[in-house]
Design an enzyme around this catalytic site. Structure first.
Site, PDB file in Angstrom:
ATOM      1  CB  VAL A 115      41.366 -18.925   3.333  1.00  0.00           C
ATOM      2  CG1 VAL A 115      41.762 -19.543   2.074  1.00  0.00           C
ATOM      3  CG2 VAL A 115      42.439 -18.708   4.302  1.00  0.00           C
ATOM      4  CD  GLU A 116      35.845 -21.166   1.517  1.00  0.00           C
ATOM      5  OE1 GLU A 116      35.475 -20.598   0.536  1.00  0.00           O
ATOM      6  OE2 GLU A 116      36.378 -22.580   1.723  1.00  0.00           O
TER       7      GLU A 116
END
Length: 216
Positions: A115-116
């Protein structure tokens, strides 16, 4: 009753269902779609449409005008372009090592990285966070990071920081993830996930990938 039909390729999944049950599994199917994307830089946008038989179609390569955008991957600055997801298995050995060192699950660390940064080691956010786990420059010294773009240093540091947040919030994962995204000050202020659209979406995404990676 749910019916899963054989996919034509790694980017296409179809299912049908009735009422609430269909809605409950929709998010799970999107997570599976993302996990099945081919290795290497590809578009991560997910498109969706429902045919006249009630079958839901999801793809990242729409070939029919009936498809509409269902989930959009946020742009990231990188040397190879934007809107890309990199090979998700490249850093597995480092993730396992970091997990063993700091006592965190492989699947959780990998979900945060997904996600990052989308597994892009050169990712830079608008706020200046850098690398796979998006380490802020002001945190580098405290986390013993000399080069935030070095995958090993970045993953070790991000895992350590996540471990600290879990300890701070008494292993309440949703709060630790919210703090990883919005900062501990915001979580301490509201004593729950802050009412920020970005943070709420971030926690949902990480939890979804965390669940999927545990099954792989």
């Amino acid at each position: 009753m749910r019916r899963r039909e054989k996919s034509r390729g790694p980017d296409r999944i179809r299912f049908s269902g009735q009422g609430g049950f269909r809605d409950k599994v929709k998010a799970l199917v999107v997570g599976v779609c993302l996990l099945l994307l081919p290795a290497g830089p590809v578009s991560a946008h997910i498109y969706h449409y429902v045919d006249r038989d009630g079958v839901h179609h999801f793809t990242n390569t729409p070939t029919d005008p009936n498809y509409i955008l269902y989930m959009k991957e946020e742009s990231r600055k990188s040397g190879a372009g934007e809107n890309t997801i990199y090979d998700s298995g490249t850093y597995d050995p480092i993730i396992r090592k970091a997990g063993a060192r700091h006592g965190l699950e492989f699947s959780l660390i990998k979900a945060v990285i997904r996600v990052e940064s989308g597994f892009n080691p050169r990712a830079i956010s608008k706020k200046g966070a850098r690398g796979l786990m998006q380490i802020m420059p002001e945190n580098c010294q405290d986390l013993s990071v000399a080069d935030p773009f070095d995958p090993s240093q970045n993953i070790m540091a991000g895992t350590l920081y996540l471990k600290r947040l879990l300890k701070r919030y008494k292993n309440k994962l949703s709060l630790a993830l919210a703090a990883y995204n919005a900062g501990p000050t915001a979580v301490d202020k509201y004593k729950r996930i802050p009412p920020y659209k970005e943070t709420k979406a971030y926690v949902r995404k990480v939890m979804a990938f965390y669940s999927q990676y545990k099954k792989v």
